[in-house]
Design a protein around this motif. Structure first.
Motif, short mmCIF file in Angstrom:
data_model
loop_
_atom_site.label_atom_id
_atom_site.label_comp_id
_atom_site.label_asym_id
_atom_site.label_seq_id
_atom_site.Cartn_x
_atom_site.Cartn_y
_atom_site.Cartn_z
N TYR A 85 0.82 -1.18 0.20
CA TYR A 85 -0.05 -0.19 -0.03
C TYR A 85 0.73 1.25 -0.06
CZ TYR A 85 -3.56 -3.35 0.76
OH TYR A 85 -4.69 -4.47 0.72
N PHE A 86 0.56 2.16 -0.88
CA PHE A 86 1.31 3.47 -0.80
C PHE A 86 0.40 4.62 -1.23
CE2 PHE A 86 0.45 1.61 -5.21
CZ PHE A 86 0.29 2.47 -5.97
N CYS A 87 1.13 5.80 -1.17
CA CYS A 87 0.41 7.06 -1.49
C CYS A 87 0.83 7.45 -2.91
CB CYS A 87 1.08 8.11 -0.56
SG CYS A 87 0.63 9.80 -1.34
N ALA A 96 2.65 -3.26 3.95
CA ALA A 96 2.28 -4.51 3.18
C ALA A 96 1.29 -5.37 3.94
CB ALA A 96 3.35 -4.89 2.72
N HIS A 97 0.62 -6.24 3.08
CA HIS A 97 -0.29 -7.10 3.87
C HIS A 97 -0.55 -8.27 2.87
CE1 HIS A 97 -4.20 -9.00 5.00
NE2 HIS A 97 -3.87 -8.61 6.23
N CYS A 98 -0.31 -9.40 3.57
CA CYS A 98 -0.24 -11.04 2.91
C CYS A 98 -1.58 -11.62 3.11
CB CYS A 98 1.34 -11.58 3.25
SG CYS A 98 1.23 -13.28 2.65
N ASP A 99 -2.21 -12.15 2.24
CA ASP A 99 -3.30 -13.00 2.35
C ASP A 99 -3.08 -14.32 3.15
OD1 ASP A 99 -4.59 -11.09 0.97
OD2 ASP A 99 -4.56 -12.18 -1.01
N ASP A 100 -1.81 -14.72 3.00
CA ASP A 100 -1.36 -15.81 3.94
C ASP A 100 -1.46 -15.67 5.57
OD1 ASP A 100 -1.22 -17.41 1.51
OD2 ASP A 100 1.02 -16.86 1.29
N TYR A 101 -1.25 -14.36 5.68
CA TYR A 101 -1.16 -14.09 7.23
C TYR A 101 -1.99 -12.74 7.17
CZ TYR A 101 3.13 -16.85 6.69
OH TYR A 101 3.99 -17.99 6.30
N PRO A 102 -3.39 -13.06 7.36
CA PRO A 102 -4.21 -11.77 7.29
C PRO A 102 -4.23 -11.10 8.54
CG PRO A 102 -5.45 -13.99 7.63
CD PRO A 102 -3.99 -14.47 7.20
N GLN A 103 -3.81 -11.58 9.73
CA GLN A 103 -3.65 -10.97 11.04
C GLN A 103 -2.64 -9.90 11.11
OE1 GLN A 103 -2.75 -14.13 10.53
NE2 GLN A 103 -1.29 -15.25 12.08
#
Length: 168
Positions: A85-87, A96-103
């Protein structure tokens, strides 16, 4: 749990979250981190709790980029990496966010405004993808900070290259 705040460079986006792991010690040299984060040939992420992430300013402005792990693989077999995620105004990477580690979210240490702890040591990963000029295995034996400046040095990039016989 430590409460942290971050923002982009232009101020269009601000965010906050809670972190159990706020020490910026791990440097990633994979081509995705290296090329999307700019700078020293690596990125440094910390870890935060996804459910505590709150965008306090500019939620509508935030955009994301999802890289492909291996671009040499046929498109139908490509594996996507985490969302970054960026401006879009100043191009600052935020988290950053990874679907494998949603928490978890993985904020870029460079986007954090709250003072972060100084790591006792650092770790470097994905060094097989580091270019020679940034490879910590090659730099560890080099003198990497002959000169230290509070702001700008008294010489230009071109002058340094001339002085060191490196001007092409």
């Amino acid at each position: 749990m430590k409460h942290l705040q971050g923002s982009c460079h232009c101020g269009a986006v601000s965010f906050e979250f809670e972190s159990k792991a706020p020490v910026p010690f791990m440097r990633c040299y994979c081509s995705i981190c290296r090329k999307t984060s700019g700078g020293g040939g690596y990125s440094i992420n910390i870890m935060g709790e996804t459910d505590t992430l709150r965008i306090t300013k500019g939620k509508e402005a935030v955009q994301s980029y999802r890289a492909v792990k291996d671009k040499s693989v046929p498109k139908e077999k490509q594996v996507l990496c985490q969302n970054r995620y960026f401006c879009p105004t100043c191009a600052s990477y935020l988290w950053a966010h990874c679907d494998d580690y949603p928490q978890w979210i993985y904020p870029y240490a460079s986007a954090i405004d709250t003072e972060l702890p100084v790591p006792e040591s650092t770790s470097s990963l994905m060094v097989q993808f580091a270019p020679a000029w940034a490879d910590p295995r090659k730099l560890n034996n080099k003198k990497t900070s002959d000169d230290v400046f509070e702001e700008y040095p008294d010489y230009s990039l071109e002058q340094w290259h001339k002085t060191h016989g490196q001007l092409a």
